[in-house]
Design a protein around this motif. Structure first.
Motif, PDB file in Angstrom:
ATOM      1  N   ASP A 137       0.823  -1.211   0.000  1.00 11.08           N
ATOM      2  CA  ASP A 137       0.000   0.000   0.000  1.00 11.08           C
ATOM      3  C   ASP A 137       0.857   1.262   0.000  1.00 11.08           C
ATOM      4  OD1 ASP A 137      -2.517  -1.069  -0.173  1.00 11.08           O
ATOM      5  OD2 ASP A 137      -2.885  -1.102   1.981  1.00 11.08           O
ATOM      6  N   PHE A 138       1.860   1.288   0.872  1.00 15.48           N
ATOM      7  CA  PHE A 138       2.574   2.545   1.080  1.00 15.48           C
ATOM      8  C   PHE A 138       3.878   2.654   0.309  1.00 15.48           C
ATOM      9  CE2 PHE A 138      -0.387   2.491   4.566  1.00 15.48           C
ATOM     10  CZ  PHE A 138      -0.795   3.813   4.620  1.00 15.48           C
ATOM     11  N   VAL A 139       4.372   1.552  -0.262  1.00 19.50           N
ATOM     12  CA  VAL A 139       5.548   1.638  -1.129  1.00 19.50           C
ATOM     13  C   VAL A 139       5.123   1.842  -2.580  1.00 19.50           C
ATOM     14  CG1 VAL A 139       7.542   0.400  -2.039  1.00 19.50           C
ATOM     15  CG2 VAL A 139       7.022   0.288   0.396  1.00 19.50           C
ATOM     16  N   ALA A 164       7.558  11.684  -5.927  1.00 21.13           N
ATOM     17  CA  ALA A 164       6.822  10.752  -5.077  1.00 21.13           C
ATOM     18  C   ALA A 164       7.780   9.846  -4.308  1.00 21.13           C
ATOM     19  CB  ALA A 164       5.863   9.918  -5.919  1.00 21.13           C
ATOM     20  N   LEU A 165       8.884   9.470  -4.931  1.00 21.99           N
ATOM     21  CA  LEU A 165       9.855   8.613  -4.267  1.00 21.99           C
ATOM     22  C   LEU A 165      10.611   9.354  -3.173  1.00 21.99           C
ATOM     23  CD1 LEU A 165      11.269   6.657  -7.339  1.00 21.99           C
ATOM     24  CD2 LEU A 165       9.564   5.915  -5.676  1.00 21.99           C
ATOM     25  N   ARG A 166      10.536  10.691  -3.181  1.00 18.88           N
ATOM     26  CA  ARG A 166      11.156  11.474  -2.114  1.00 18.88           C
ATOM     27  C   ARG A 166      10.135  11.925  -1.072  1.00 18.88           C
ATOM     28  NH1 ARG A 166      13.684  13.878  -6.696  1.00 18.88           N
ATOM     29  NH2 ARG A 166      12.499  15.804  -6.438  1.00 18.88           N
ATOM     30  N   ASN A 167       8.892  11.517  -1.255  1.00 18.69           N
ATOM     31  CA  ASN A 167       7.855  11.823  -0.281  1.00 18.69           C
ATOM     32  C   ASN A 167       8.210  11.150   1.047  1.00 18.69           C
ATOM     33  OD1 ASN A 167       5.191  11.001   1.130  1.00 18.69           O
ATOM     34  ND2 ASN A 167       4.528  12.565  -0.303  1.00 18.69           N
ATOM     35  N   PRO A 168       8.130  11.854   2.181  1.00 17.80           N
ATOM     36  CA  PRO A 168       8.570  11.252   3.443  1.00 17.80           C
ATOM     37  C   PRO A 168       7.821   9.983   3.824  1.00 17.80           C
ATOM     38  CG  PRO A 168       7.364  13.307   3.821  1.00 17.80           C
ATOM     39  CD  PRO A 168       7.667  13.245   2.366  1.00 17.80           C
ATOM     40  N   ILE A 169       6.532   9.896   3.483  1.00 23.00           N
ATOM     41  CA  ILE A 169       5.762   8.701   3.834  1.00 23.00           C
ATOM     42  C   ILE A 169       6.163   7.527   2.949  1.00 23.00           C
ATOM     43  CG2 ILE A 169       3.414   7.742   3.838  1.00 23.00           C
ATOM     44  CD1 ILE A 169       2.448  10.499   4.758  1.00 23.00           C
ATOM     45  N   VAL A 170       6.379   7.778   1.657  1.00 20.15           N
ATOM     46  CA  VAL A 170       6.836   6.713   0.759  1.00 20.15           C
ATOM     47  C   VAL A 170       8.246   6.277   1.143  1.00 20.15           C
ATOM     48  CG1 VAL A 170       7.349   6.126  -1.633  1.00 20.15           C
ATOM     49  CG2 VAL A 170       5.340   7.524  -1.098  1.00 20.15           C
ATOM     50  N   LEU A 171       9.116   7.238   1.434  1.00 16.74           N
ATOM     51  CA  LEU A 171      10.481   6.908   1.845  1.00 16.74           C
ATOM     52  C   LEU A 171      10.491   6.069   3.122  1.00 16.74           C
ATOM     53  CD1 LEU A 171      12.648  10.111   1.221  1.00 16.74           C
ATOM     54  CD2 LEU A 171      12.972   7.834   0.234  1.00 16.74           C
TER      55      LEU A 171
END
Length: 327
Positions: A137-139, A164-171
Motif C-alpha cells: 500500500d505505502f511503497v 513521489a519517491l522522495r515523499n517522506p511517507i513513501v520513503l
C-alpha cells in the motif's frame, strides 16, 4: 456471530470520536486552517513516517507463495487506479478529481484498522502474513498516487513520480520494508522514540481531518482564531467521491479475492488481504491531498464516507471470511 458483528463498529467508533473532536474545535473557532495545516505537517513529516518504519520493519521476509500473493494484491490496486482514471476521463472530471479519486479508491486504512480486525476475526497467522499488504500500500500504491497528485498540481508526469519517491511517507515505507528484508532493527532508545511518534500519527491525523471537515467559515462560539488570507479550496462534487468510495469498498476487495486465488496464495493471506482491501480510505490520503493542495476537501469527504460505510461493509465481509475459513 453477534460479538463479531459488533467488533468492527467498536473498532471504527474511536476514529469518529477523534474526527468529531476536530470538527468541534473548528466549529468553536478554536482551530483554523493554519492550525489544521500544522497538524497535517506533523503527521506528514513525523507521525506517519514513524508508524511505517516501526511497523514494516517487523514484517519479515515473505516466501514464494506469499510474494505471489503480494504481487497479485499490488496488481489489483494498480488496476483500480487505472479504472478510476479511465472513468474520470470518460466523465470529464478535472485532473484533481481523477488523481484524488484514484488514490482514495486504492489506498486503504490497512495498518490502523485492517490488521487489528484481521487479528481479531481471522487469527494471528492471517494478520502476520497480511502485514505485507501495508508495505504494498505505502511503497507502491502511495508512490503512484502521490505521483498523480503532483501531476494534477501541474508538474510533469516524470517529475511527479520522482518526487513521489522522495515523499517522506513513501520513503519511510521503503525504509521499513528494506529493514525487514535485511533483518535489521532500530537501536533500543531510537526504537522507543519512533514507537512513541508512531502512536501519535493516526490520532493527530484524524483530528486534522475533523478540523478540515468542520471549517465552514461561519461565525461560531468560542475565541476566534486569527484570520487567514488563504482562499478556501473549492467545494468538491459528489460524483468522484461516490465513485471512489465504491471502488475502495467494493471493487478493490472483489479483485483482491479473485486475484489472490488465481495465484494460489496461502489461504490465511487470501482472507487477510481481502479484508484489508475492504478497509476504508486511509486518513493518509487526506494528509497527502492537503500537502499537495489537490482535491483536499474531496479526500476528506471520501475518508469520512468510506469509514462510515465500513461499519456495515467490513462487518459483513468479516463474517463471510470467517465462515469461509471455517468451512
Amino acid at each position: 456471530m453477534i460479538d463479531l458483528l459488533l467488533d468492527v463498529p467498536q473498532r471504527v467508533v474511536p476514529f469518529f470520536l477523534l474526527v468529531a473532536c476536530g470538527v468541534t474545535l473548528a466549529r468553536l473557532r478554536l482551530f483554523d486552517a493554519r492550525m489544521s495545516a500544522g497538524l497535517s505537517t506533523y503527521v506528514y513529516w513525523i507521525g506517519f513516517p514513524a508508524l511505517l518504519v516501526h511497523s514494516l520493519s517487523r514484517v519479515g521476509v515473505p516466501d514464494r507463495a506469499l510474494t505471489l500473493g503480494l504481487l497479485a494484491y499490488g496488481a489489483c490496486a494498480l488496476l483500480v487506479v487505472l479504472l478510476i482514471v479511465a472513468i474520470g476521463i470518460a466523465l470529464r472530471w478535472t485532473r484533481e478529481e481523477r488523481a484524488g479519486g484514484a488514490l482514495s479508491a486504492s489506498l486503504g486504512n490497512s495498518a490502523f484498522l485492517g490488521l487489528p480486525i484481521a487479528l481479531a476475526v481471522l487469527g494471528p497467522e492471517a494478520a502476520r502474513v497480511s502485514a505485507g499488504v501495508v508495505a504494498v500500500d505505502f511503497v507502491v500504491v502511495a508512490a503512484i498516487g502521490v505521483g498523480l497528485l503532483g501531476w494534477a498540481g501541474g508538474r510533469s508526469t516524470w517529475r511527479s513520480l520522482m518526487q513521489a519517491l522522495r515523499n517522506p511517507i513513501v520513503l519511510a515505507a521503503i525504509t521499513g520494508s528494506a529493514m525487514a528484508l535485511a533483518g535489521l532493527s532500530l537501536p533500543g532508545v531510537l526504537d522507543r522514540a519512533v514507537a512513541a511518534a508512531a502512536a501519535s500519527g493516526s490520532p493527530v491525523a484524524l483530528v486534522a481531518l475533523g478540523v478540515a471537515l468542520g471549517l465552514t467559515g461561519l461565525p461560531a462560539a468560542g475565541v476566534p482564531c486569527e484570520p487567514t488570507d488563504e482562499e478556501p479550496s473549492p467545494i468538491p462534487r459528489w460524483g468522484p467521491i461516490v465513485v471512489a468510495a465504491v471502488g475502495k469498498l467494493m471493487v478493490m476487495p472483489t479483485l483482491a479475492w479473485f486475484a489472490t486465488g488465481l495465484v494460489d496464495a496461502p489461504l490465511p493471506f487470501r482472507l487477510g488481504a481481502t479484508l484489508l482491501a475492504a478497509t476504508p480510505t486511509a486518513v493518509n490520503v487526506f494528509i497527502q491531498t492537503k500537502a499537495y493542495s489537490v482535491f483536499e476537501r474531496g479526500g476528506a469527504r471520501i475518508v469520512a464516507l468510506t469509514t462510515a460505510v465500513s461499519c456495515v461493509s467490513l462487518s459483513a465481509l468479516a463474517i463471510l471470511l470467517e465462515r469461509y475459513a471455517g468451512a
